[in-house]
Write a protein that holds these residues in place. Structure first.
Motif, short mmCIF file in Angstrom:
data_model
loop_
_atom_site.label_atom_id
_atom_site.label_comp_id
_atom_site.label_asym_id
_atom_site.label_seq_id
_atom_site.Cartn_x
_atom_site.Cartn_y
_atom_site.Cartn_z
N LEU A 1 141.06 -21.31 65.07
CA LEU A 1 139.76 -20.72 65.39
C LEU A 1 139.40 -20.96 66.86
CD1 LEU A 1 137.68 -21.61 62.22
CD2 LEU A 1 138.45 -19.35 62.95
N LEU A 2 139.70 -22.15 67.37
CA LEU A 2 139.44 -22.42 68.79
C LEU A 2 140.28 -21.53 69.69
CD1 LEU A 2 139.12 -26.30 69.01
CD2 LEU A 2 137.33 -24.58 69.19
N TRP B 1 139.15 -14.40 72.78
CA TRP B 1 138.06 -13.43 72.87
C TRP B 1 137.22 -13.66 74.12
CZ3 TRP B 1 137.79 -8.97 70.71
CH2 TRP B 1 138.39 -8.75 69.50
N ARG B 2 137.03 -14.91 74.50
CA ARG B 2 136.27 -15.23 75.71
C ARG B 2 136.99 -14.69 76.94
NH1 ARG B 2 134.34 -21.08 75.90
NH2 ARG B 2 132.80 -20.19 74.51
N SER C 1 137.05 -7.82 80.63
CA SER C 1 136.28 -6.59 80.42
C SER C 1 135.10 -6.51 81.38
CB SER C 1 135.79 -6.54 78.98
OG SER C 1 134.91 -5.46 78.78
N GLU C 2 134.39 -7.61 81.56
CA GLU C 2 133.24 -7.61 82.47
C GLU C 2 133.68 -7.40 83.91
OE1 GLU C 2 129.89 -7.59 81.86
OE2 GLU C 2 130.65 -7.22 79.85
#
Length: 96
Positions: A40-41, A47-48, A54-55
């Motif tokens: 999960l980490l 995703w981060r 993306s930004e």
């Protein structure tokens, strides 16, 4: 530490109560295996990173769009300043 947990006395149950408590915690999601937690980490970090990329792309795209808008405004003003055929030489074309 409270002697009762969810209405049951922990001291009366012994090992069975402890095992039941662990099973309930696993089923509720309060207690997860370390491998699952590490996965999960890792997924969170992936995703981060994707969001950061993306930004950055969005910022670059916004800058390019602003530059293209400025170029189009300049072109529109230059075309509007040209005289039209059949009109007086001093008359400029209105933008509409």
């Amino acid at each position: 530490m409270p002697s009762e947990l969810m209405g049951f006395s922990v001291t009366q149950g012994g090992a069975v109560a402890l095992l039941t408590l662990v099973v309930v915690m696993v089923l509720r999601g309060s207690l997860v295996p370390r491998r699952t937690y590490d996965d999960l980490l890792k997924e969170r970090d992936t995703w981060r990173e994707a969001h950061t990329v993306s930004e950055a792309a969005r910022t670059s795209e916004r800058a390019q769009t602003q530059e293209l808008l400025e170029l189009s405004r300049t072109s529109a003003h230059a075309l509007q300043a040209l005289p039209r055929m059949g009109l007086e030489e001093d008359t400029e074309v209105d933008a509409q």
